[in-house]
Design a protein around this motif. Structure first.
Motif, mmCIF file in Angstrom:
data_model
loop_
_atom_site.group_PDB
_atom_site.id
_atom_site.type_symbol
_atom_site.label_atom_id
_atom_site.label_comp_id
_atom_site.label_asym_id
_atom_site.label_seq_id
_atom_site.Cartn_x
_atom_site.Cartn_y
_atom_site.Cartn_z
ATOM 1 N N VAL A 1 0.705 -0.811 -0.422
ATOM 2 C CA VAL A 1 0.126 -0.041 -0.347
ATOM 3 C C VAL A 1 0.861 1.364 -0.328
ATOM 4 N N LEU A 2 0.523 2.022 -0.681
ATOM 5 C CA LEU A 2 1.567 3.037 -1.617
ATOM 6 C C LEU A 2 0.431 4.617 -1.116
ATOM 7 N N ALA A 3 1.266 5.510 -0.162
ATOM 8 C CA ALA A 3 0.926 6.925 0.162
ATOM 9 C C ALA A 3 1.357 7.960 -1.302
ATOM 10 N N TYR A 4 0.792 8.506 -1.966
ATOM 11 C CA TYR A 4 1.561 9.173 -3.002
ATOM 12 C C TYR A 4 0.447 10.533 -2.865
ATOM 13 N N GLY A 5 1.400 11.750 -3.087
ATOM 14 C CA GLY A 5 1.223 12.842 -3.368
ATOM 15 C C GLY A 5 2.026 14.226 -2.931
ATOM 16 N N PRO A 6 0.893 15.255 -3.202
ATOM 17 C CA PRO A 6 2.403 16.449 -2.205
ATOM 18 C C PRO A 6 2.439 16.917 -1.461
ATOM 19 N N THR A 7 3.705 17.645 -1.035
ATOM 20 C CA THR A 7 3.406 17.356 0.173
ATOM 21 C C THR A 7 2.681 18.473 0.796
ATOM 22 N N GLY A 8 1.881 18.532 2.364
ATOM 23 C CA GLY A 8 1.059 18.312 2.921
ATOM 24 C C GLY A 8 -0.819 17.993 2.103
ATOM 25 N N ALA A 9 -0.515 17.364 1.159
ATOM 26 C CA ALA A 9 -2.003 17.328 0.989
ATOM 27 C C ALA A 9 -2.145 15.746 1.717
ATOM 28 N N GLY A 10 -1.962 14.919 3.038
ATOM 29 C CA GLY A 10 -2.857 14.571 3.732
ATOM 30 C C GLY A 10 -2.217 12.744 3.431
ATOM 31 N N LYS A 11 -0.811 12.562 3.610
ATOM 32 C CA LYS A 11 -0.584 11.470 2.685
ATOM 33 C C LYS A 11 -0.242 10.011 4.679
ATOM 34 N N THR A 12 0.387 11.067 5.404
ATOM 35 C CA THR A 12 0.487 10.418 6.302
ATOM 36 C C THR A 12 -0.711 10.226 7.316
ATOM 37 N N HIS A 13 -1.704 11.380 7.440
ATOM 38 C CA HIS A 13 -2.557 11.315 8.128
ATOM 39 C C HIS A 13 -3.121 10.020 7.443
ATOM 40 N N THR A 14 -3.388 9.709 6.267
ATOM 41 C CA THR A 14 -4.125 8.647 5.425
ATOM 42 C C THR A 14 -3.635 6.675 6.762
ATOM 43 N N MET A 15 -2.032 6.919 6.208
ATOM 44 C CA MET A 15 -1.657 6.055 6.824
ATOM 45 C C MET A 15 -1.561 6.123 8.515
ATOM 46 N N LEU A 16 -1.511 7.173 8.811
ATOM 47 C CA LEU A 16 -1.279 6.302 10.662
ATOM 48 C C LEU A 16 -2.596 7.295 10.854
ATOM 49 N N GLY A 17 -3.173 8.215 10.965
ATOM 50 C CA GLY A 17 -3.846 9.089 11.656
ATOM 51 C C GLY A 17 -3.766 9.474 13.140
ATOM 52 N N SER A 18 -5.031 9.497 13.923
ATOM 53 C CA SER A 18 -4.854 9.964 14.973
ATOM 54 C C SER A 18 -5.358 8.509 16.108
ATOM 55 N N PRO A 19 -5.480 8.586 16.956
ATOM 56 C CA PRO A 19 -5.987 8.314 18.147
ATOM 57 C C PRO A 19 -7.691 8.192 17.906
ATOM 58 N N GLU A 20 -8.291 8.614 17.274
ATOM 59 C CA GLU A 20 -9.388 9.103 17.270
ATOM 60 C C GLU A 20 -9.985 8.875 15.702
ATOM 61 N N GLN A 21 -9.116 8.729 14.880
ATOM 62 C CA GLN A 21 -9.507 8.184 13.727
ATOM 63 C C GLN A 21 -8.297 7.851 13.390
ATOM 64 N N PRO A 22 -8.005 6.477 13.494
ATOM 65 C CA PRO A 22 -6.800 5.514 13.310
ATOM 66 C C PRO A 22 -6.887 5.493 11.655
#
Length: 682
Positions: free
Chosen positions: A137-158
């Protein structure tokens, strides 16, 4: 504006539709929705051993993040508009009369949740790991597009990573329970690619690792740490501290921008509990790529600029790999970058791949959005060929003890029993079974055979014994032929014994000849022993001289009891010349001298260098020896990022020089700064 053509085109170039809409196609065929295409492939059909598994192309899903500023979202419309669950359109600023339309396997709008993306695109490929196949599974996109949020998320939204690990561990517990045919184990590894260096996040002190390829074409990293995990708690205990070791930094577009590509490798090993004891291995790659950056908008300088260059270079090579796979070129440039070398299984290899392209709705990200969508459209045409990684393991059986009845054939056992009934009191038949077993049982000579093969032979022998004389005629050997075979075997055994005895005689003869030759050599040495005496020379210890500032030498020379030695060079050799005229010159020209700096001068020089590193400008740093314009800018950038230097050795973290180079750097600069000890820094 509505699209005039509904079916996708089969060319990779954009064709203008009848109503002014441009369509950017993927591959031919009608697209499927993001929630339905994965459900149909949740279970992998078992392919026969002689049949090649069908190819599987790279699946592409696009996620549109919401506006970062709600007021900006209300004032300006987004540059991306959704058409349905698998297509979207982007406004064409070159021509306001048309739009660019893209079709993918799934499209998730700004109101989509983390669960929607995971359940629709990622969860269906987890079953392939239990079949011994690879997935990524690869998360691709420009900086600030939300790749890390898609892969890691947050404690409320894994994000994808915690949800995938939770489901995968649950699947392995169910499939590896007692009574099931397979025993399963799960291990994890976590690494980052920072400025073309592969770094182990579970063990940061391991340094730069290398990427290798085994004889079967599998990509592996020797020395990479592997942690066994059995529950999600074990995963968090290893993953959360390792995530803190990843390199992040602040830019104008993102306060916590990823400065490296992060790869989480999860390996599932399966072992069959019963024969034929097969082994399977499936790998899951969860990859958070660093975003491409426009340095004019991010404002990168110094170290950030160097990091941005490494990120953009690796992503450029990634685009070259995708283009080479689509065009069918004979050479695919996997080895041009560490990232593409590691993704060799995911793109054009043996993995079920999912690419999640993250885009931004703001108009200022329009060019980055179009670039990411074009890359996603090209990646959708890449075809992988996944297969099952399965091997066989020979199961070691316990040693088999053969009874006398098993060693005897059916006819021999019957004849032995007949002999016992005819003469029960005679002592000769007592030895008959043993001689018969030694004569008629070739299985005694197979004790060194593989246990599994021996067990099969014994079962065949028992089957023939149970059938008796009513067995198949082809399996029953006539007595005359059996006797001929046994006679041939005995002759071969006698020949082998004779050859062994001959070999022993030859070895003894060779040993005796070697002993005779050694005695002759000793006698010749005693006759020709030299009478000259060997002289042994001992190296003289090195003498030391102390290098001191010129002012200090002149002051000490003025005192009557001072004795100062100065190194002067004459030709290619150095001699020690005393400033005191009363002492004769006793040194020889062949003496060697070692340079030693006084501790006070060394401490003073180190302090002046440390002050320059912490307070000096770029121009001041260039006054130091072996410090150029580029290194001076790197030092200033590191100081702004990490604070002042605590010691001079911290310079190794900036320039990456060795301890030997650091020592020569200190001596060279201390000698230059010692002249200004009295008058202050220049």
């Amino acid at each position: 504006m509505e699209a005039g053509a509904s079916a996708p085109l089969k060319t990779r170039q954009m064709a203008t539709a009848t109503s002014g809409t441009r369509v950017v196609p993927g591959r031919g065929g009608a697209p499927k929705s993001g929630a339905s295409w994965g459900a149909g492939r949740c279970r992998l059909s078992k392919v026969g051993a002689g049949r090649r598994p069908p190819p599987a192309r790279v699946r592409v899903a696009v996620r549109l993040r919401p506006f970062l500023d709600e007021t900006a979202g209300a004032s300006e419309p987004p540059c991306v508009r959704a058409i349905d669950s698998c297509s979207l359109e982007v406004a064409n600023w070159r021509n306001y009369q048309e739009t660019l339309k893209y079709q993918f396997d799934a499209f998730y709008g700004e109101r989509s949740s983390q669960q929607d993306i995971y359940a629709g695109s990622v969860q269906p490929i987890l079953r392939h790991l239990l079949e011994g196949q690879n997935a990524s599974v690869l998360a691709y996109g420009p900086t600030g597009a939300g790749k890390t949020h898609t892969m890691l998320g947050s404690p409320e939204q894994p994000g994808v990573i915690p949800r995938a690990l939770m489901d995968l561990l649950q699947l392995t517990r169910e499939e590896g329970a007692e009574g099931r045919p397979w025993a399963l184990s799960v291990t994890m590894s976590y690494l980052e690619i920072y400025q073309e260096k592969v770094l182990d996040l579970l063990d940061p002190a391991s340094g730069d690792l290398v990427i290798r390829e085994d004889c079967r074409g599998n990509i592996l990293i020797p020395g990479l740490t592997q942690r066994p995990i059995t529950s999600f708690t074990d995963f968090e205990r290893h993953f959360l501290p390792a995530s803190g070791n990843r390199t992040v930094g602040a830019t104008r577009l993102n306060r916590r921008s990823s400065r490296s590509h992060a790869v989480l490798l999860v390996k599932v090993d399966q072992r069959e509990r019963l024969a034929p004891f097969r082994q399977r291995e499936g790998k899951l790659y969860l990859i958070d790529l660093a975003g491409s950056e426009d340095n004019r908008r991010t404002g990168n300088q110094g170290l950030r600029l160097k990091e941005s260059g490494a990120i953009n270079t690796s992503l450029f090579v990634l685009g070259k790999v995708v283009d080479a796979l689509n065009q069918g070129l004979p050479r695919v440039p996997y080895r041009d970058s560490k990232l593409t070398r590691l993704l060799q299984d995911s793109l054009g290899g043996s993995a079920h791949s999912i690419l999640i392209a993250n885009i931004a709705p703001e108009r200022r990200f329009y060019l980055d959005t179009v670039s990411a969508l074009n890359f996603a459209a090209r990646s959708r045409e890449v075809v992988n060929r996944p297969f099952t990684n399965e091997s066989l393991q020979l199961h070691v059986l316990p040693p088999v003890k053969l009874s006398q009845k098993e060693l005897l054939g059916p006819s021999e056992a019957k004849r032995a029993r007949g002999c016992e009934e005819v003469e029960p009191g005679s002592p000769e038949p007592a030895a008959a079974p043993a001689s018969a077993s030694q004569r008629f049982s070739p299985l005694q000579k197979l004790s060194n055979m593989d246990p599994a093969m021996l067990e099969r032979l014994l079962s065949l022998d028992r089957m023939l014994g149970s059938q008796g004389s009513q067995g198949t005629p082809l399996l029953n050997t006539p007595k005359r032929e059996r006797m001929v075979l046994l006679k041939t075997v005995e002759e071969k055994d006698l020949e082998i014994e004779r050859l062994k005895m001959k070999q022993k005689e030859l070895e003894a003869k060779v040993l005796a000849q070697e002993a005779t030759e050694e005695e002759e050599k000793e006698n010749s040495r005693s006759l020709l022993r030299p009478l000259s005496r060997h002289t042994v020379t001992v190296a003289k210890p090195l003498k030391k001289a102390v290098v001191m500032p010129l002012q200090l030498i002149q002051e000490q020379a003025a005192s009557p009891h001072a004795e100062i030695h100065v190194l002067k060079k004459k030709g290619r050799k150095r001699k020690l010349k005393s400033l005191d005229a009363s002492e004769p010159e006793e040194q020889k020209p062949e003496d060697c001298w070692e340079l030693e700096i006084s501790p006070e001068l060394l401490a003073h020089g180190r302090q002046k260098i440390l002050d320059l590193l912490n307070e000096g400008s770029t121009r001041d740093l260039r006054s130091l020896q072996r410090i150029g314009q580029k290194k001076a800018q790197l030092i200033v950038g590191w100081r702004e990022l990490h604070g002042p230097f605590s010691q001079v050795e911290d310079l190794e973290r900036v320039e990456g020089i060795s301890a030997k180079q650091m020592e020569s750097f200190l001596k060279a600069n201390i000698l230059g700064l010692a002249a200004g000890h009295r008058s202050g820094p220049s």
